[in-house]
Write a protein that holds these residues in place. Structure first.
Motif, PDB file in Angstrom:
ATOM      1  N   ALA A  52       0.828  -1.322   0.082  1.00 30.00           N
ATOM      2  CA  ALA A  52      -0.042   0.123  -0.252  1.00 30.00           C
ATOM      3  C   ALA A  52       0.502   1.403  -0.208  1.00 30.00           C
ATOM      4  O   ALA A  52       0.602   2.252  -0.827  1.00 30.00           O
ATOM      5  CB  ALA A  52      -0.816   0.003   1.258  1.00 30.00           C
ATOM      6  N   ILE A  53       1.815   0.990   0.829  1.00 28.15           N
ATOM      7  CA  ILE A  53       2.912   2.598   1.096  1.00 28.15           C
ATOM      8  C   ILE A  53       3.648   2.517  -0.393  1.00 28.15           C
ATOM      9  O   ILE A  53       3.997   3.466  -0.987  1.00 28.15           O
ATOM     10  CB  ILE A  53       4.206   2.319   1.805  1.00 28.15           C
ATOM     11  N   LEU A  54       3.988   1.509  -0.926  1.00 28.43           N
ATOM     12  CA  LEU A  54       4.669   1.168  -2.828  1.00 28.43           C
ATOM     13  C   LEU A  54       3.669   1.689  -3.684  1.00 28.43           C
ATOM     14  O   LEU A  54       4.080   3.125  -4.406  1.00 28.43           O
ATOM     15  CB  LEU A  54       5.163   0.358  -2.986  1.00 28.43           C
ATOM     16  N   ILE A  55       2.342   1.671  -3.245  1.00 29.94           N
ATOM     17  CA  ILE A  55       1.554   2.133  -4.561  1.00 29.94           C
ATOM     18  C   ILE A  55       1.177   3.696  -3.990  1.00 29.94           C
ATOM     19  O   ILE A  55       1.349   4.168  -5.057  1.00 29.94           O
ATOM     20  CB  ILE A  55       0.306   1.754  -4.233  1.00 29.94           C
ATOM     21  N   LEU A  56       1.286   4.419  -2.951  1.00 27.78           N
ATOM     22  CA  LEU A  56       1.565   5.399  -2.894  1.00 27.78           C
ATOM     23  C   LEU A  56       2.277   6.289  -3.483  1.00 27.78           C
ATOM     24  O   LEU A  56       2.175   7.525  -3.716  1.00 27.78           O
ATOM     25  CB  LEU A  56       1.045   6.276  -1.193  1.00 27.78           C
ATOM     26  N   LEU A  57       3.588   6.230  -3.395  1.00 23.36           N
ATOM     27  CA  LEU A  57       5.088   6.318  -3.055  1.00 23.36           C
ATOM     28  C   LEU A  57       5.308   6.696  -4.346  1.00 23.36           C
ATOM     29  O   LEU A  57       6.473   6.395  -5.289  1.00 23.36           O
ATOM     30  CB  LEU A  57       5.730   6.322  -1.924  1.00 23.36           C
ATOM     31  N   ARG A  58       4.633   5.307  -5.368  1.00 25.21           N
ATOM     32  CA  ARG A  58       4.907   5.145  -7.113  1.00 25.21           C
ATOM     33  C   ARG A  58       5.476   6.573  -7.360  1.00 25.21           C
ATOM     34  O   ARG A  58       4.557   7.018  -7.380  1.00 25.21           O
ATOM     35  CB  ARG A  58       4.153   3.594  -7.719  1.00 25.21           C
ATOM     36  N   PRO A  59       6.068   6.648  -8.578  1.00 33.08           N
ATOM     37  CA  PRO A  59       6.763   7.857  -9.844  1.00 33.08           C
ATOM     38  C   PRO A  59       5.649   8.001 -10.311  1.00 33.08           C
ATOM     39  O   PRO A  59       4.701   7.588 -10.973  1.00 33.08           O
ATOM     40  CB  PRO A  59       7.309   7.256 -10.132  1.00 33.08           C
ATOM     41  N   VAL A 104     -11.113   5.076   6.570  1.00 37.58           N
ATOM     42  CA  VAL A 104     -12.405   5.929   5.745  1.00 37.58           C
ATOM     43  C   VAL A 104     -11.809   7.357   6.423  1.00 37.58           C
ATOM     44  O   VAL A 104     -11.799   8.124   5.844  1.00 37.58           O
ATOM     45  CB  VAL A 104     -13.277   6.278   6.101  1.00 37.58           C
ATOM     46  N   LEU A 105     -11.736   7.451   8.244  1.00 39.93           N
ATOM     47  CA  LEU A 105     -10.900   8.218   8.486  1.00 39.93           C
ATOM     48  C   LEU A 105      -9.444   8.561   7.846  1.00 39.93           C
ATOM     49  O   LEU A 105      -9.430  10.074   7.922  1.00 39.93           O
ATOM     50  CB  LEU A 105     -10.833   8.112  10.257  1.00 39.93           C
ATOM     51  N   LEU A 106      -8.853   7.812   7.952  1.00 38.96           N
ATOM     52  CA  LEU A 106      -7.059   8.292   6.946  1.00 38.96           C
ATOM     53  C   LEU A 106      -7.597   8.092   5.744  1.00 38.96           C
ATOM     54  O   LEU A 106      -6.804   9.042   5.201  1.00 38.96           O
ATOM     55  CB  LEU A 106      -6.743   6.648   6.873  1.00 38.96           C
ATOM     56  N   GLY A 107      -8.684   7.786   4.680  1.00 39.36           N
ATOM     57  CA  GLY A 107      -8.559   8.064   3.033  1.00 39.36           C
ATOM     58  C   GLY A 107      -9.128   9.424   3.104  1.00 39.36           C
ATOM     59  O   GLY A 107      -8.486  10.299   2.650  1.00 39.36           O
ATOM     60  N   GLY A 108      -9.859   9.902   4.507  1.00 32.84           N
ATOM     61  CA  GLY A 108     -10.716  11.317   4.199  1.00 32.84           C
ATOM     62  C   GLY A 108      -8.902  12.465   5.271  1.00 32.84           C
ATOM     63  O   GLY A 108      -9.411  13.168   3.752  1.00 32.84           O
ATOM     64  N   ASP A 121      -4.316   6.919  -6.863  1.00 35.89           N
ATOM     65  CA  ASP A 121      -3.656   5.756  -5.805  1.00 35.89           C
ATOM     66  C   ASP A 121      -4.154   5.504  -4.638  1.00 35.89           C
ATOM     67  O   ASP A 121      -4.142   4.456  -3.977  1.00 35.89           O
ATOM     68  CB  ASP A 121      -2.391   5.832  -5.629  1.00 35.89           C
ATOM     69  N   LEU A 122      -5.226   7.040  -3.853  1.00 34.51           N
ATOM     70  CA  LEU A 122      -5.244   6.616  -2.514  1.00 34.51           C
ATOM     71  C   LEU A 122      -6.663   4.972  -2.278  1.00 34.51           C
ATOM     72  O   LEU A 122      -6.584   4.055  -2.107  1.00 34.51           O
ATOM     73  CB  LEU A 122      -6.047   7.536  -2.910  1.00 34.51           C
ATOM     74  N   ALA A 123      -7.071   4.906  -3.345  1.00 39.70           N
ATOM     75  CA  ALA A 123      -8.282   4.022  -3.827  1.00 39.70           C
ATOM     76  C   ALA A 123      -8.125   2.938  -3.359  1.00 39.70           C
ATOM     77  O   ALA A 123      -7.956   2.003  -3.018  1.00 39.70           O
ATOM     78  CB  ALA A 123      -9.148   4.419  -4.651  1.00 39.70           C
ATOM     79  N   TRP A 124      -6.752   2.190  -4.020  1.00 38.21           N
ATOM     80  CA  TRP A 124      -6.194   1.435  -4.572  1.00 38.21           C
ATOM     81  C   TRP A 124      -5.597   1.109  -2.917  1.00 38.21           C
ATOM     82  O   TRP A 124      -5.407  -0.662  -2.754  1.00 38.21           O
ATOM     83  CB  TRP A 124      -4.903   1.548  -5.815  1.00 38.21           C
ATOM     84  N   ALA A 125      -4.482   1.486  -2.195  1.00 41.02           N
ATOM     85  CA  ALA A 125      -3.923   1.276  -1.171  1.00 41.02           C
ATOM     86  C   ALA A 125      -5.166   1.106  -0.532  1.00 41.02           C
ATOM     87  O   ALA A 125      -5.066   0.117   1.050  1.00 41.02           O
ATOM     88  CB  ALA A 125      -3.104   2.463  -0.641  1.00 41.02           C
TER      89      ALA A 125
END
Length: 134
Positions: A52-59, A104-108, A121-125
């Protein structure tokens, strides 16, 4: 290959990200036994969180501006929904509500604090993190 374009976060966005990270860390500490009680719980959680972190931080391409993914009202609505789901899960004993409320709180919070290019990427993570709950 997309090149990484750095982005600058304002102090309020940094504070929201730090608060979200602290909240998630506290929840992990308090629910350690439940998360890692399965024989493969630690492996599942480390791999899922890492991916999940890699998905968010990918280029990502630099297009999309530095505005936030969510408007202030949408981020507030998600934060309120998550805040209501967490105690509902604790009171009713349905741990999926508690986990979903936390995500949901973290996503918001992430949706408001991160630039627009993180939208997909937020949805996938988030989906990947949701699948980590035992």
């Amino acid at each position: 290959m997309a090149s990484f374009t750095p982005f600058k976060l304002t102090r309020d966005r940094q504070a929201v990200l730090a608060g979200a990270a602290i909240l998630f860390g506290i929840w992990l500490i308090l629910n350690y036994d439940r998360l890692f009680s399965d024989p493969n719980g630690l492996l599942r959680f480390v791999l899922g969180l890492g991916f999940a972190i890699l998905i968010l931080l990918r280029p990502k391409p630099g297009a999309g501006g530095d505005g936030s993914v969510l408007s202030g009202r949408a981020g507030l609505a998600l934060a309120l929904a998550g805040t209501l789901l967490i105690p509902a899960g604790l009171i009713l004993g349905v741990h999926q509500f508690e986990w979903l409320g936390l995500l949901v709180l973290l996503g918001g919070a992430l949706g408001w604090a991160l630039p627009v290019r993180f939208r997909g990427d937020l949805a996938w993570a988030g989906f990947l993190l949701y699948s980590l709950h035992p």
